[in-house]
Scaffold this motif. Sequence first.
Motif, PDB file in Angstrom:
ATOM      1  N   VAL A 273       0.828  -1.207   0.000  1.00 18.54           N
ATOM      2  CA  VAL A 273       0.000   0.000   0.000  1.00 18.54           C
ATOM      3  C   VAL A 273       0.860   1.254   0.000  1.00 18.54           C
ATOM      4  O   VAL A 273       2.033   1.217   0.358  1.00 18.54           O
ATOM      5  CB  VAL A 273      -0.952   0.015   1.219  1.00 18.54           C
ATOM      6  N   ASP A 274       0.250   2.365  -0.383  1.00 20.61           N
ATOM      7  CA  ASP A 274       0.938   3.660  -0.391  1.00 20.61           C
ATOM      8  C   ASP A 274       0.792   4.414   0.925  1.00 20.61           C
ATOM      9  O   ASP A 274       1.624   5.244   1.257  1.00 20.61           O
ATOM     10  CB  ASP A 274       0.388   4.554  -1.516  1.00 20.61           C
TER      11      ASP A 274
ATOM     12  N   GLY B 104      12.998  -1.965   8.597  1.00 19.51           N
ATOM     13  CA  GLY B 104      14.312  -1.725   8.006  1.00 19.51           C
ATOM     14  C   GLY B 104      14.211  -1.077   6.640  1.00 19.51           C
ATOM     15  O   GLY B 104      13.311  -1.379   5.858  1.00 19.51           O
ATOM     16  N   GLY B 105      15.125  -0.150   6.401  1.00 21.84           N
ATOM     17  CA  GLY B 105      15.192   0.502   5.106  1.00 21.84           C
ATOM     18  C   GLY B 105      13.974   1.345   4.772  1.00 21.84           C
ATOM     19  O   GLY B 105      13.718   1.623   3.603  1.00 21.84           O
ATOM     20  N   GLY B 106      13.196   1.718   5.783  1.00 18.74           N
ATOM     21  CA  GLY B 106      12.001   2.528   5.536  1.00 18.74           C
ATOM     22  C   GLY B 106      10.751   1.728   5.217  1.00 18.74           C
ATOM     23  O   GLY B 106       9.665   2.286   5.110  1.00 18.74           O
TER      24      GLY B 106
ATOM     25  N   GLY C 104     -12.191 -12.857  11.466  1.00 21.33           N
ATOM     26  CA  GLY C 104     -11.042 -13.599  11.978  1.00 21.33           C
ATOM     27  C   GLY C 104      -9.897 -13.746  10.996  1.00 21.33           C
ATOM     28  O   GLY C 104      -8.921 -14.428  11.282  1.00 21.33           O
ATOM     29  N   ASN C 105     -10.008 -13.126   9.827  1.00 18.03           N
ATOM     30  CA  ASN C 105      -8.946 -13.202   8.829  1.00 18.03           C
ATOM     31  C   ASN C 105      -7.807 -12.239   9.191  1.00 18.03           C
ATOM     32  O   ASN C 105      -8.055 -11.094   9.542  1.00 18.03           O
ATOM     33  CB  ASN C 105      -9.478 -12.815   7.444  1.00 18.03           C
ATOM     34  N   VAL C 106      -6.573 -12.722   9.073  1.00 14.17           N
ATOM     35  CA  VAL C 106      -5.419 -11.876   9.307  1.00 14.17           C
ATOM     36  C   VAL C 106      -5.069 -11.183   7.998  1.00 14.17           C
ATOM     37  O   VAL C 106      -4.941 -11.825   6.949  1.00 14.17           O
ATOM     38  CB  VAL C 106      -4.215 -12.684   9.842  1.00 14.17           C
ATOM     39  N   ILE C 107      -4.940  -9.863   8.046  1.00  6.28           N
ATOM     40  CA  ILE C 107      -4.606  -9.055   6.881  1.00  6.28           C
ATOM     41  C   ILE C 107      -3.300  -8.329   7.158  1.00  6.28           C
ATOM     42  O   ILE C 107      -3.187  -7.624   8.154  1.00  6.28           O
ATOM     43  CB  ILE C 107      -5.715  -8.023   6.584  1.00  6.28           C
ATOM     44  N   GLY C 108      -2.334  -8.548   6.300  1.00  5.54           N
ATOM     45  CA  GLY C 108      -1.056  -7.856   6.425  1.00  5.54           C
ATOM     46  C   GLY C 108      -0.968  -6.690   5.456  1.00  5.54           C
ATOM     47  O   GLY C 108      -1.536  -6.737   4.360  1.00  5.54           O
ATOM     48  N   LEU C 109      -0.264  -5.654   5.871  1.00  7.62           N
ATOM     49  CA  LEU C 109      -0.026  -4.474   5.029  1.00  7.62           C
ATOM     50  C   LEU C 109       1.465  -4.168   5.031  1.00  7.62           C
ATOM     51  O   LEU C 109       2.124  -4.276   6.065  1.00  7.62           O
ATOM     52  CB  LEU C 109      -0.783  -3.266   5.562  1.00  7.62           C
ATOM     53  N   ILE C 110       1.972  -3.805   3.879  1.00  2.00           N
ATOM     54  CA  ILE C 110       3.363  -3.353   3.739  1.00  2.00           C
ATOM     55  C   ILE C 110       3.367  -2.052   2.948  1.00  2.00           C
ATOM     56  O   ILE C 110       2.744  -1.989   1.881  1.00  2.00           O
ATOM     57  CB  ILE C 110       4.236  -4.396   3.002  1.00  2.00           C
ATOM     58  N   GLN C 111       4.063  -1.066   3.481  1.00  2.00           N
ATOM     59  CA  GLN C 111       4.324   0.152   2.718  1.00  2.00           C
ATOM     60  C   GLN C 111       5.798   0.122   2.385  1.00  2.00           C
ATOM     61  O   GLN C 111       6.646   0.307   3.258  1.00  2.00           O
ATOM     62  CB  GLN C 111       3.979   1.393   3.526  1.00  2.00           C
ATOM     63  N   PRO C 112       6.125  -0.175   1.102  1.00  2.00           N
ATOM     64  CA  PRO C 112       7.537  -0.232   0.720  1.00  2.00           C
ATOM     65  C   PRO C 112       8.225   1.105   0.932  1.00  2.00           C
ATOM     66  O   PRO C 112       7.571   2.144   0.988  1.00  2.00           O
ATOM     67  CB  PRO C 112       7.491  -0.590  -0.777  1.00  2.00           C
ATOM     68  N   SER C 113       9.527   1.040   1.051  1.00  2.00           N
ATOM     69  CA  SER C 113      10.312   2.292   1.241  1.00  2.00           C
ATOM     70  C   SER C 113      10.364   3.080  -0.033  1.00  2.00           C
ATOM     71  O   SER C 113      10.102   2.657  -1.096  1.00  2.00           O
ATOM     72  CB  SER C 113      11.697   1.963   1.714  1.00  2.00           C
TER      73      SER C 113
END
Length: 114
Positions: free
Chosen positions: A67-68, A92-94, A105-114
């Motif tokens: 995600v942004d 790490g690395g932003g 009950g669903n696990v949702i992951g989010l990543i905001q890249p550097s």
Amino acid sequence: MTAGIETIIYPVKDLAGAKARFTGLLGLDPSMDEPSYVGYRVAGQDIGLDPHGHSKGMTGPVGHWHVDDIEGDVTTLLDAGAQTLQEIQDVGGGKRTAMVKDADGNVIGLIQPS
């Protein structure tokens, strides 16, 4: 805006054993190999092994949406009834990650890249 699910992280109890299995399965060495995380980059997808995943509430592999605006997206999910499993953190690395559990009950992951 999301780029879709580009990362799958597996919670593992035996990091060395999981690393051996995934290295054999994927036919390549990890692109990241740390005591707290082992990662592979395969065909544009990141595959991660997290030895602390179970303690973070992961019950199986978790797809992470790239995600942004991680703050905005976490807020949207929490407003819709999700619960925080992992606060937003810099890994790490932003690059920043977070995990929530939705009302089903669903696990949702989010990543905001550097």
